[in-house]
Design an enzyme around this catalytic site. Structure first.
Site, PDB file in Angstrom:
ATOM      1  CG  ASP A  11       3.651   4.647   4.491  1.00 32.76           C
ATOM      2  OD1 ASP A  11       4.016   3.874   3.579  1.00 32.76           O
ATOM      3  OD2 ASP A  11       4.084   4.554   5.649  1.00 32.76           O
ATOM      4  CB  SER A  12       1.769   0.509   3.924  1.00 33.62           C
ATOM      5  OG  SER A  12       2.953   0.693   4.667  1.00 33.62           O
ATOM      6  CE1 TYR A  43      -1.001  -0.652   1.890  1.00 36.59           C
ATOM      7  CE2 TYR A  43       0.080   0.762   0.281  1.00 36.59           C
ATOM      8  CZ  TYR A  43      -0.992   0.488   1.090  1.00 36.59           C
ATOM      9  OH  TYR A  43      -2.062   1.349   1.111  1.00 36.59           O
ATOM     10  N   GLY A  44       4.543  -4.394   1.873  1.00 39.91           N
ATOM     11  CA  GLY A  44       5.773  -4.977   1.340  1.00 39.91           C
ATOM     12  C   GLY A  44       5.721  -6.444   0.986  1.00 39.91           C
ATOM     13  CB  CYS A  74       4.708   4.163   0.683  1.00 39.24           C
ATOM     14  SG  CYS A  74       4.618   2.369   0.799  1.00 39.24           S
ATOM     15  CG  ASN A  75      11.109   3.603  -0.130  1.00 40.93           C
ATOM     16  OD1 ASN A  75      12.042   4.064  -0.753  1.00 40.93           O
ATOM     17  ND2 ASN A  75      10.805   4.042   1.078  1.00 40.93           N
ATOM     18  CB  THR A  76       6.221  -0.947  -0.752  1.00 40.55           C
ATOM     19  OG1 THR A  76       7.186  -1.126   0.290  1.00 40.55           O
ATOM     20  CG2 THR A  76       5.786  -2.278  -1.290  1.00 40.55           C
ATOM     21  CB  CYS A 184      11.161   0.704   4.326  1.00 43.28           C
ATOM     22  SG  CYS A 184       9.558   0.583   5.161  1.00 43.28           S
ATOM     23  CG  HIS A 186       7.082   1.846   8.405  1.00 43.76           C
ATOM     24  ND1 HIS A 186       6.476   2.000   7.180  1.00 43.76           N
ATOM     25  CD2 HIS A 186       6.073   1.608   9.284  1.00 43.76           C
ATOM     26  CE1 HIS A 186       5.162   1.852   7.329  1.00 43.76           C
ATOM     27  NE2 HIS A 186       4.895   1.612   8.592  1.00 43.76           N
TER      28      HIS A 186
HETATM   29  N1  DGL Z   1       6.574   2.347   4.450  1.00 46.52           N
HETATM   30  C1  DGL Z   1       6.533   1.574   3.298  1.00 46.52           C
HETATM   31  C2  DGL Z   1       7.778   1.675   2.447  1.00 46.52           C
HETATM   32  O1  DGL Z   1       8.370   2.725   2.419  1.00 46.52           O
HETATM   33  C3  DGL Z   1       5.918   0.232   3.291  1.00 46.52           C
HETATM   34  C4  DGL Z   1       6.189  -0.731   4.355  1.00 46.52           C
HETATM   35  C5  DGL Z   1       5.243  -1.872   4.212  1.00 46.52           C
HETATM   36  O2  DGL Z   1       4.049  -1.626   4.328  1.00 46.52           O
HETATM   37  O3  DGL Z   1       5.685  -2.997   3.967  1.00 46.52           O
HETATM   38  O4  DGL Z   1       8.151   0.754   1.761  1.00 46.52           O
END
Ligand code: DGL
Length: 262
Positions: A11-12, A43-44, A74-76, A184, A186
């Protein structure tokens, strides 16, 4: 490929541990390696090409450690780059996407909220899923600007977070949603705070349990379930702040959290 080899996660940052925990609880005999790429979080807000390059780097490390399957909680990263990863590597990948479908199917007010990163909300895959499942409902999409940074800094319960969420939840409050989709990995770490700020009728859902079920399904399909009797062992690595990673995962025994420059 032996079934004793670990499941890899990346994940990020620390957020994907919300999903990793669901997998570890459902599959307690699996060994795992988790990469928190916190040095490059969030990452977003990065362009798709850069997200894909980071995903390649993480994948190559996990493959060098012999991972039999890679989960991308990680969705992104999933919505921007999993198609590339599946095309270029032989190992099975499990992705995560916002749980739009159950929210849309169960909504009574016909209004659902989606809280996600900019990278997820602007991705092709997200927009395709969104179109497919929200014909009969209105969606209110909000970018959770600043949330990931605070969680990465170990401030998930801080007053600063509450202040930020008061502003972020306002459009959800006035729109009459009855479901809020956490898009997300997080965000499950701020679920309780969100629930306190939103009307109690709003159900907050995430995709962690679905990812765990899908992981079980794919391991079975590829005959990769670990048959060992003993509990799995877990290596977690952060390239920025292992302390935060350690605190968020403390309820899982037999884990080892370390710094790694990857
Ligand atoms: N946890 C990540 C997600 O599910 C990325 C959050 C990020 O790094 O912006 O999108």
């Amino acid at each position: 490929m032996s079934n004793k080899q670990p499941i890899g996660f990346f994940d990020s940052g620390v957020g994907g541990t919300s999903v990793w925990k669901e997998v570890v609880q459902l599959l307690p005999h699996e060994n795992t390696i988790y990469l928190a790429d916190s040095a490059h979080a969030p990452y977003g807000r990065k362009p798709k090409e850069e997200i894909t390059q980071l995903c390649i780097k993480n994948t190559e490390y996990l493959l060098s450690r012999g991972c039999k399957l890679i989960a991308v909680p990680c969705n992104t990263a999933t919505t921007n780059s999993i198609a590339y990863l599946r095309e270029h590597y032989d190992v099975p990948f499990i992705g995560i996407e916002p749980a739009i479908k159950p929210a849309a199917l169960n909504s009574k007010t016909g209004k659902i909220g989606i809280l996600a990163t900019q990278g997820t909300l602007t991705s092709e895959l997200f927009n395709k899923t969104q179109k497919a499942f929200t014909k009969d409902v209105n969606t209110i999409e909000i970018v959770g600007t600043g949330i990931v940074e605070l969680i990465e800094a170990g401030k998930k319960d801080a007053e600063e977070m509450r202040d930020l969420l008061v502003g972020i939840t306002e459009p959800f409050m006035i729109s009459g949603i009855d479901y809020l989709v956490l898009g997300c990995s997080h965000y499950p770490y701020i679920k309780d705070m969100l629930q306190e700020l939103l009307p109690s009728k709003v159900k907050i859902i995430d995709s962690g349990a679905a990812v765990a079920r899908q992981t079980l399904h794919i391991l079975k399909e590829f005959n990769l379930l670990n048959a060992q009797k003993e509990m799995g062992s877990h290596e977690l690595y952060s390239n920025h702040n292992p302390k935060v990673l350690d605190v968020l995962t403390q309820e899982i025994d037999s884990r080892k959290v370390s710094y790694l420059d990857f």
